[in-house]
Scaffold this motif. Sequence first.
Motif, PDB file in Angstrom:
ATOM      1  N   VAL A  56       0.838  -1.204   0.000  1.00  0.00           N
ATOM      2  CA  VAL A  56       0.000   0.000   0.000  1.00  0.00           C
ATOM      3  C   VAL A  56       0.868   1.246   0.000  1.00  0.00           C
ATOM      4  O   VAL A  56       1.874   1.325   0.703  1.00  0.00           O
ATOM      5  CB  VAL A  56      -0.950   0.006   1.222  1.00  0.00           C
ATOM      6  N   GLU A  57       0.440   2.203  -0.784  1.00  0.00           N
ATOM      7  CA  GLU A  57       1.075   3.513  -0.817  1.00  0.00           C
ATOM      8  C   GLU A  57       0.005   4.553  -0.501  1.00  0.00           C
ATOM      9  O   GLU A  57      -1.088   4.527  -1.083  1.00  0.00           O
ATOM     10  CB  GLU A  57       1.665   3.764  -2.203  1.00  0.00           C
ATOM     11  N   LEU A  58       0.270   5.446   0.438  1.00  0.00           N
ATOM     12  CA  LEU A  58      -0.699   6.480   0.797  1.00  0.00           C
ATOM     13  C   LEU A  58      -0.519   7.695  -0.095  1.00  0.00           C
ATOM     14  O   LEU A  58       0.598   8.162  -0.325  1.00  0.00           O
ATOM     15  CB  LEU A  58      -0.549   6.884   2.258  1.00  0.00           C
ATOM     16  N   VAL A  59      -1.636   8.204  -0.590  1.00  0.00           N
ATOM     17  CA  VAL A  59      -1.659   9.440  -1.370  1.00  0.00           C
ATOM     18  C   VAL A  59      -2.414  10.470  -0.542  1.00  0.00           C
ATOM     19  O   VAL A  59      -3.607  10.301  -0.279  1.00  0.00           O
ATOM     20  CB  VAL A  59      -2.346   9.235  -2.738  1.00  0.00           C
ATOM     21  N   ARG A  60      -1.733  11.513  -0.123  1.00  0.00           N
ATOM     22  CA  ARG A  60      -2.333  12.502   0.784  1.00  0.00           C
ATOM     23  C   ARG A  60      -2.817  13.723   0.006  1.00  0.00           C
ATOM     24  O   ARG A  60      -2.063  14.314  -0.769  1.00  0.00           O
ATOM     25  CB  ARG A  60      -1.326  12.919   1.856  1.00  0.00           C
ATOM     26  N   VAL A  61      -4.076  14.070   0.234  1.00  0.00           N
ATOM     27  CA  VAL A  61      -4.663  15.256  -0.393  1.00  0.00           C
ATOM     28  C   VAL A  61      -5.410  16.042   0.679  1.00  0.00           C
ATOM     29  O   VAL A  61      -5.523  15.602   1.831  1.00  0.00           O
ATOM     30  CB  VAL A  61      -5.630  14.880  -1.538  1.00  0.00           C
ATOM     31  N   GLN A  62      -5.937  17.192   0.301  1.00  0.00           N
ATOM     32  CA  GLN A  62      -6.701  17.996   1.240  1.00  0.00           C
ATOM     33  C   GLN A  62      -8.187  17.894   0.915  1.00  0.00           C
ATOM     34  O   GLN A  62      -8.610  18.290  -0.172  1.00  0.00           O
ATOM     35  CB  GLN A  62      -6.258  19.464   1.193  1.00  0.00           C
ATOM     36  N   GLN A  63      -8.953  17.307   1.814  1.00  0.00           N
ATOM     37  CA  GLN A  63     -10.409  17.257   1.782  1.00  0.00           C
ATOM     38  C   GLN A  63     -10.958  16.317   0.698  1.00  0.00           C
ATOM     39  O   GLN A  63     -10.284  15.935  -0.260  1.00  0.00           O
ATOM     40  CB  GLN A  63     -11.002  18.658   1.657  1.00  0.00           C
ATOM     41  N   THR A  64     -12.240  15.973   0.887  1.00  0.00           N
ATOM     42  CA  THR A  64     -12.911  14.995   0.038  1.00  0.00           C
ATOM     43  C   THR A  64     -12.942  15.359  -1.450  1.00  0.00           C
ATOM     44  O   THR A  64     -12.712  14.476  -2.291  1.00  0.00           O
ATOM     45  CB  THR A  64     -14.341  14.749   0.559  1.00  0.00           C
ATOM     46  N   PRO A  65     -13.241  16.600  -1.838  1.00  0.00           N
ATOM     47  CA  PRO A  65     -13.289  16.877  -3.287  1.00  0.00           C
ATOM     48  C   PRO A  65     -12.006  16.497  -4.015  1.00  0.00           C
ATOM     49  O   PRO A  65     -12.048  15.943  -5.122  1.00  0.00           O
ATOM     50  CB  PRO A  65     -13.546  18.395  -3.342  1.00  0.00           C
ATOM     51  N   ALA A  85     -20.741  13.454   0.074  1.00  0.00           N
ATOM     52  CA  ALA A  85     -20.179  13.769  -1.239  1.00  0.00           C
ATOM     53  C   ALA A  85     -20.385  12.609  -2.206  1.00  0.00           C
ATOM     54  O   ALA A  85     -20.722  12.805  -3.385  1.00  0.00           O
ATOM     55  CB  ALA A  85     -18.705  14.103  -1.111  1.00  0.00           C
ATOM     56  N   LEU A  86     -20.188  11.380  -1.724  1.00  0.00           N
ATOM     57  CA  LEU A  86     -20.398  10.201  -2.562  1.00  0.00           C
ATOM     58  C   LEU A  86     -21.855  10.114  -3.004  1.00  0.00           C
ATOM     59  O   LEU A  86     -22.152   9.914  -4.191  1.00  0.00           O
ATOM     60  CB  LEU A  86     -19.996   8.940  -1.794  1.00  0.00           C
ATOM     61  N   LEU A  87     -22.787  10.278  -2.071  1.00  0.00           N
ATOM     62  CA  LEU A  87     -24.209  10.186  -2.399  1.00  0.00           C
ATOM     63  C   LEU A  87     -24.613  11.249  -3.417  1.00  0.00           C
ATOM     64  O   LEU A  87     -25.387  10.982  -4.345  1.00  0.00           O
ATOM     65  CB  LEU A  87     -25.049  10.328  -1.136  1.00  0.00           C
ATOM     66  N   GLN A  88     -24.103  12.466  -3.243  1.00  0.00           N
ATOM     67  CA  GLN A  88     -24.454  13.530  -4.180  1.00  0.00           C
ATOM     68  C   GLN A  88     -23.938  13.225  -5.583  1.00  0.00           C
ATOM     69  O   GLN A  88     -24.632  13.469  -6.573  1.00  0.00           O
ATOM     70  CB  GLN A  88     -23.898  14.865  -3.677  1.00  0.00           C
ATOM     71  N   MET A  89     -22.732  12.681  -5.686  1.00  0.00           N
ATOM     72  CA  MET A  89     -22.195  12.327  -6.998  1.00  0.00           C
ATOM     73  C   MET A  89     -23.029  11.239  -7.663  1.00  0.00           C
ATOM     74  O   MET A  89     -23.330  11.312  -8.862  1.00  0.00           O
ATOM     75  CB  MET A  89     -20.737  11.881  -6.872  1.00  0.00           C
ATOM     76  N   VAL A  90     -23.430  10.229  -6.885  1.00  0.00           N
ATOM     77  CA  VAL A  90     -24.241   9.145  -7.440  1.00  0.00           C
ATOM     78  C   VAL A  90     -25.607   9.677  -7.867  1.00  0.00           C
ATOM     79  O   VAL A  90     -26.115   9.329  -8.945  1.00  0.00           O
ATOM     80  CB  VAL A  90     -24.381   8.007  -6.413  1.00  0.00           C
ATOM     81  N   ALA A  91     -26.191  10.545  -7.051  1.00  0.00           N
ATOM     82  CA  ALA A  91     -27.498  11.111  -7.379  1.00  0.00           C
ATOM     83  C   ALA A  91     -27.444  11.952  -8.647  1.00  0.00           C
ATOM     84  O   ALA A  91     -28.442  12.082  -9.366  1.00  0.00           O
ATOM     85  CB  ALA A  91     -28.007  11.959  -6.213  1.00  0.00           C
ATOM     86  N   ARG A  92     -26.265  12.500  -8.939  1.00  0.00           N
ATOM     87  CA  ARG A  92     -26.109  13.343 -10.130  1.00  0.00           C
ATOM     88  C   ARG A  92     -25.624  12.559 -11.352  1.00  0.00           C
ATOM     89  O   ARG A  92     -25.313  13.142 -12.376  1.00  0.00           O
ATOM     90  CB  ARG A  92     -25.158  14.498  -9.822  1.00  0.00           C
ATOM     91  N   GLY A  93     -25.509  11.239 -11.215  1.00  0.00           N
ATOM     92  CA  GLY A  93     -25.231  10.433 -12.399  1.00  0.00           C
ATOM     93  C   GLY A  93     -23.972   9.596 -12.393  1.00  0.00           C
ATOM     94  O   GLY A  93     -23.773   8.781 -13.295  1.00  0.00           O
TER      95      GLY A  93
END
Length: 328
Positions: A56-65, A85-93
Amino acid sequence: MNRLLAPFALLLVLALPASAEPFRLIISDLETPLVPNSVVDLALANGYFERAGVEVELVRVQQTPMAMAALQAGEGEMANVSTDALLQMVARGTSDLRAVMSPNKSLPFLIAARPDITDPAQLEGRSFGIGRLGSLDHSLSAKVLAAKGVDMDRMDLVPLGQPAVRAQALLAGQVDATTMSIGTWSAMPDRDSVSILVGMDDYFAAAPVTTKVNVVTTQVLGSRRAEVEAVIEALVLASRDFQDPDLWVERMVVARPDVAREDLMVLAEAYRNSWSVDGGLTREELKVTTEWMYGTEDFQGLRPVRLEEWTDFGPLETVLRKLGPAEG
């Protein structure tokens, strides 16, 4: 001799894993966090992934988006993201994302108040600090207090922004109560002047909302499923081990030498029942989560999504059949 060895060389190549690339796990923590999601960093540092048979390699970013964007751009195979955020993306297609586990399903929230407030019913008519109207702390706490028969609309809601600001306002007597994480609570100076009105376990029991999940694409599920299961196995086993407060503190002293051991002990005791010892996903809690989120302002006008559109319990169920249920 070369002709004789050639078939054996071919067999060796065929026996290698389908992907020699590291399995990249995208997280939005720039350092080991003081919350149950520390399990990801600690699992890597203490060999849990290696023992489960996955690099495993960790990729660090800032925040969910940014985590979502990195996952969809193919910069990682799994990402820890907010459920809303996941639910909103799925709801939008978006149709190719699936939640497979959660190492940190619930926010470690509590409600703190002035010491003269000893019952949630006493909050009506008092001032209550929130991040903003409709913020996660506001809407979750409204659900918690409603479960205790308290109407948050009968309080004077004071938008104050970040948890540290709300904590300072409580200490200064500018509000009578507010919601904060156990981490914010433990960092408060002079917290003897305030008290915990609704503790972490009580808070989650009243609002069993899964706020973070680990997601993969359907393509990764198809091509690297064994590694997905290995990552889940490592995180489940690490979570079971870190239920032991002493063990978590010993590992965190190494990972976060900037934090006092006594503060880590406070957090370890608070998190004793917060570890995702069975993977952090249950259909019942996800149903509550979806129903609650669709009652918030951010989901107005979005189509309802079915559980199977954004979850896949198969990998976790495979792991739990192998490991058995957690003790206790």
